[in-house]
Write a protein that holds these residues in place. Sequence first.
Motif, short mmCIF file in Angstrom:
data_model
loop_
_atom_site.label_atom_id
_atom_site.label_comp_id
_atom_site.label_asym_id
_atom_site.label_seq_id
_atom_site.Cartn_x
_atom_site.Cartn_y
_atom_site.Cartn_z
N GLN A 21 0.82 -1.21 0.00
CA GLN A 21 0.00 0.00 0.00
C GLN A 21 0.86 1.26 0.00
O GLN A 21 0.55 2.24 -0.66
CB GLN A 21 -0.92 0.00 1.22
CG GLN A 21 -2.01 -1.06 1.16
CD GLN A 21 -2.96 -0.98 2.34
OE1 GLN A 21 -3.04 0.04 3.00
NE2 GLN A 21 -3.66 -2.07 2.60
N SER A 22 1.95 1.24 0.75
CA SER A 22 2.87 2.36 0.81
C SER A 22 4.04 2.11 -0.15
O SER A 22 4.52 0.98 -0.24
CB SER A 22 3.40 2.55 2.23
OG SER A 22 4.48 3.46 2.26
N PRO A 23 4.50 3.14 -0.87
CA PRO A 23 5.61 2.93 -1.81
C PRO A 23 6.88 2.38 -1.17
O PRO A 23 7.65 1.69 -1.83
CB PRO A 23 5.85 4.33 -2.39
CG PRO A 23 4.57 5.05 -2.19
CD PRO A 23 3.98 4.52 -0.92
N ALA A 24 7.12 2.73 0.11
CA ALA A 24 8.29 2.22 0.84
C ALA A 24 9.60 2.50 0.10
O ALA A 24 10.47 1.63 -0.02
CB ALA A 24 8.15 0.71 1.11
N LEU A 25 9.74 3.73 -0.40
CA LEU A 25 10.97 4.14 -1.06
C LEU A 25 11.93 4.73 -0.03
O LEU A 25 11.52 5.42 0.90
CB LEU A 25 10.67 5.19 -2.14
CG LEU A 25 9.72 4.76 -3.25
CD1 LEU A 25 9.37 5.95 -4.14
CD2 LEU A 25 10.30 3.62 -4.07
N LEU A 26 13.22 4.47 -0.20
CA LEU A 26 14.23 5.02 0.70
C LEU A 26 14.42 6.51 0.38
O LEU A 26 14.80 6.84 -0.75
CB LEU A 26 15.54 4.27 0.55
CG LEU A 26 15.49 2.77 0.87
CD1 LEU A 26 16.85 2.12 0.63
CD2 LEU A 26 15.03 2.53 2.30
#
Length: 274
Positions: free
Chosen positions: A99-104
Amino acid sequence: MSASVHALADRHPGIAGVEVANITKSFGPDDARVTVLNGVSLTIRKGEFVSLIGPSGCGKSTLLKVVAGLSSADGGTVTINGKSVKEAARRKAIGLVPQSPALLPWRTILDNVSLPIRINPEANAGRTLRDPREILTSFGLGKAMDRYPAQLSGGMQQRAAIARAFVFDPDILLMDEPFSALDEMNRDQQRMGLLDFWQSNQKSVLFVTHSVPEAIMLSDRIVLMAAHPGRVAEIIDVDLPRPRNEAMYASDAFRDLEGYVRSALRKVMEVAHV
């Protein structure tokens, strides 16, 4: 069976991308266990787009996690191209979009999408890997690949997360409400972008959503789930021609199918609250 599913079956006779067979899953202590999934079975053929829809608490995300190998089932089996989930995960045959992009945040978009390739490169020996620059360009992010996540809109970040899942050219793409945090206009834009990309790549997709129009526009079949316990209530063929575009929303066939799905969804929700 819909015409699109017939076409898929003709291209891949007897071959299933994903087989989910009689999956059961419960949580909690022995004296107060809650059954979340009860005998769930479904098939996703190679190149088929299947959506899961149903009321909150019906186990859609739990089922996705079981197929991804992030959660173990109490009973039943899942196979991907005839292999166990563990083997498929080892072969990086599963692409997951949360659901969340979870990009650093400290890495550029290109670095974020390239990261799966750079981690444990020895394990990637002999694998078919896709060029991150090419994937980002195909997702309309060619001019944004050197930017950082905070410099992009939420929709563009989510598009980058989807692009990242394609780096290993996975056999199955698992998507858990990837557009749920976006406003309706942005969501529809990203939805159509995914549809265009999928129609040119034909990956097997299992897609979780709460949106009836989204499920219809994207899918070959819709798996309607009921809650308490989570189970398959109905599998609905989406008999709409492909390729699809925004004009499909205004068609009589789309509106008729939307009415049917909403009615079926109301029925399972009424039963859940009896």
